[in-house]
Scaffold this active site. Sequence first.
Site, PDB file in Angstrom:
ATOM      1  N   PRO A  21       0.789  -1.024  -0.476  1.00 38.53           N
ATOM      2  CA  PRO A  21       0.078   0.178  -0.235  1.00 38.53           C
ATOM      3  C   PRO A  21       0.806   0.961  -0.152  1.00 38.53           C
ATOM      4  CG  PRO A  21       0.053  -0.738   2.341  1.00 38.53           C
ATOM      5  CD  PRO A  21       0.562  -2.052   1.183  1.00 38.53           C
ATOM      6  N   MET A  22       0.575   2.194  -0.815  1.00 36.69           N
ATOM      7  CA  MET A  22       1.411   3.643  -1.223  1.00 36.69           C
ATOM      8  C   MET A  22       0.752   4.460  -1.468  1.00 36.69           C
ATOM      9  SD  MET A  22       5.076   1.604  -3.090  1.00 36.69           S
ATOM     10  CE  MET A  22       4.188   1.236  -3.951  1.00 36.69           C
ATOM     11  N   CYS A 106       4.616   3.726   8.757  1.00 33.44           N
ATOM     12  CA  CYS A 106       4.705   4.463   8.160  1.00 33.44           C
ATOM     13  C   CYS A 106       6.072   5.318   9.176  1.00 33.44           C
ATOM     14  CB  CYS A 106       3.757   5.444   8.025  1.00 33.44           C
ATOM     15  SG  CYS A 106       4.088   6.557   6.361  1.00 33.44           S
ATOM     16  N   LYS A 145       1.606  -4.321   9.388  1.00 36.13           N
ATOM     17  CA  LYS A 145       2.899  -4.274   8.973  1.00 36.13           C
ATOM     18  C   LYS A 145       3.254  -2.990   9.835  1.00 36.13           C
ATOM     19  CE  LYS A 145       4.359  -2.314   4.067  1.00 36.13           C
ATOM     20  NZ  LYS A 145       5.787  -1.184   4.685  1.00 36.13           N
ATOM     21  N   GLY A 205      11.322  -4.486   1.649  1.00 33.62           N
ATOM     22  CA  GLY A 205      12.130  -3.464   1.980  1.00 33.62           C
ATOM     23  C   GLY A 205      13.247  -4.214   0.663  1.00 33.62           C
ATOM     24  N   ASP A 206      13.767  -3.229   0.082  1.00 31.79           N
ATOM     25  CA  ASP A 206      15.333  -3.284  -1.225  1.00 31.79           C
ATOM     26  C   ASP A 206      14.325  -4.701  -1.793  1.00 31.79           C
ATOM     27  OD1 ASP A 206      16.596  -1.004   0.083  1.00 31.79           O
ATOM     28  OD2 ASP A 206      17.530  -2.680   1.124  1.00 31.79           O
ATOM     29  N   GLY A 228       7.502  -2.576  -2.934  1.00 30.85           N
ATOM     30  CA  GLY A 228       6.777  -1.091  -2.766  1.00 30.85           C
ATOM     31  C   GLY A 228       7.430  -0.196  -3.963  1.00 30.85           C
ATOM     32  N   ARG A 229       8.915   0.708  -3.680  1.00 26.85           N
ATOM     33  CA  ARG A 229       8.872   1.019  -4.208  1.00 26.85           C
ATOM     34  C   ARG A 229       9.485   1.300  -6.175  1.00 26.85           C
ATOM     35  NH1 ARG A 229      13.625   4.395  -1.308  1.00 26.85           N
ATOM     36  NH2 ARG A 229      13.522   2.746  -0.137  1.00 26.85           N
TER      37      ARG A 229
END
Length: 323
Positions: A21-22, A106, A145, A205-206, A228-229
């Site tokens: 979720p972003m 977050c 999360k 993450g990563d 995510g990103r």
Amino acid sequence: MKLKKLTIGSTELPGNLLLAPMADVTNLAFRLLCRQYGADLTYTEMINADALINENRKALMKGLTDQEDWPFGVQLVGNSPESLREAALLVEEELRPVVIDVNMGCPAKCITRAGCGSALLKSPEIVHKIISGLVDSLETPVSAKVRILGREEESLEIARLIEDAGALALTVHGRTAEQMYSGSSDLGQIRAIKNEVSIPVIANGDIRDEESAEHALEFTGCDGLMVGRAAMGNPFIFWRIRHYLETGEKLEPDPRTRQFEDFEAYINLLEEYGILSSINLRMQAQWFTKGLHGSRHIREKINGLKDAKSIIELMKSSCRKEY
């Protein structure tokens, strides 16, 4: 490597690749595009529990999901067990998601200053009260999360507490809140958490390409991966990772053609679901040009455009030119 089938509650997913979720990213159109490329579970942008209760509920939920958007999860953010419970009951009734997730990771100051997100990790008793209150009130499975904490034992304590409160899954981002998005994700702490609890643990993450995905799964032993990103402007990453994990082979698409085609498909979905006007298209167009030859020149041009039509035409023409 054979892909695992992740199960959350009574729902067995076809695989174990999840879209994080972003905020300002995981709208319905983007989730559908990621789903087309193999994301097994996608999440809405996080929803503020207090806003859902006190503001126009219909406006907040408009365009949030569709019958094609399945399976999906909803992430809530808040710091009050009572408000989160009330908001979760509304979400359950209106949307019927596969899982309701609580944002406890977050690190943004606008979130932590309100005592939400990763700030909750400093108050284990509230964490337990939030999760147990949701579990007792909902039919929908509950997950959380989180981020790791400075000491591994603190991270393990939070994980045990969340499991004890009744959560059916846990996603762990391997950075501390203080790190924000700098440094590296600590897979060692994620592995320790996975070994500590019996509920499914999802590593976050990563996870940025095929090799990092394979390494994270093998090293941590986690039940799933959350991207995510790395998916921003690059929904095709799910297809790449899935193909590599299943075959050991890398796909070699033309990144320039792929990213512009994906952007066009994204625009079509935004228009189809009537949400084009509600997003920052200039910002998102820049994500779809990231890493491409001449992308700086394209982004400079995008910055000078004001309407969606002009941005779309620029992106289309850029696909046919060399910079």
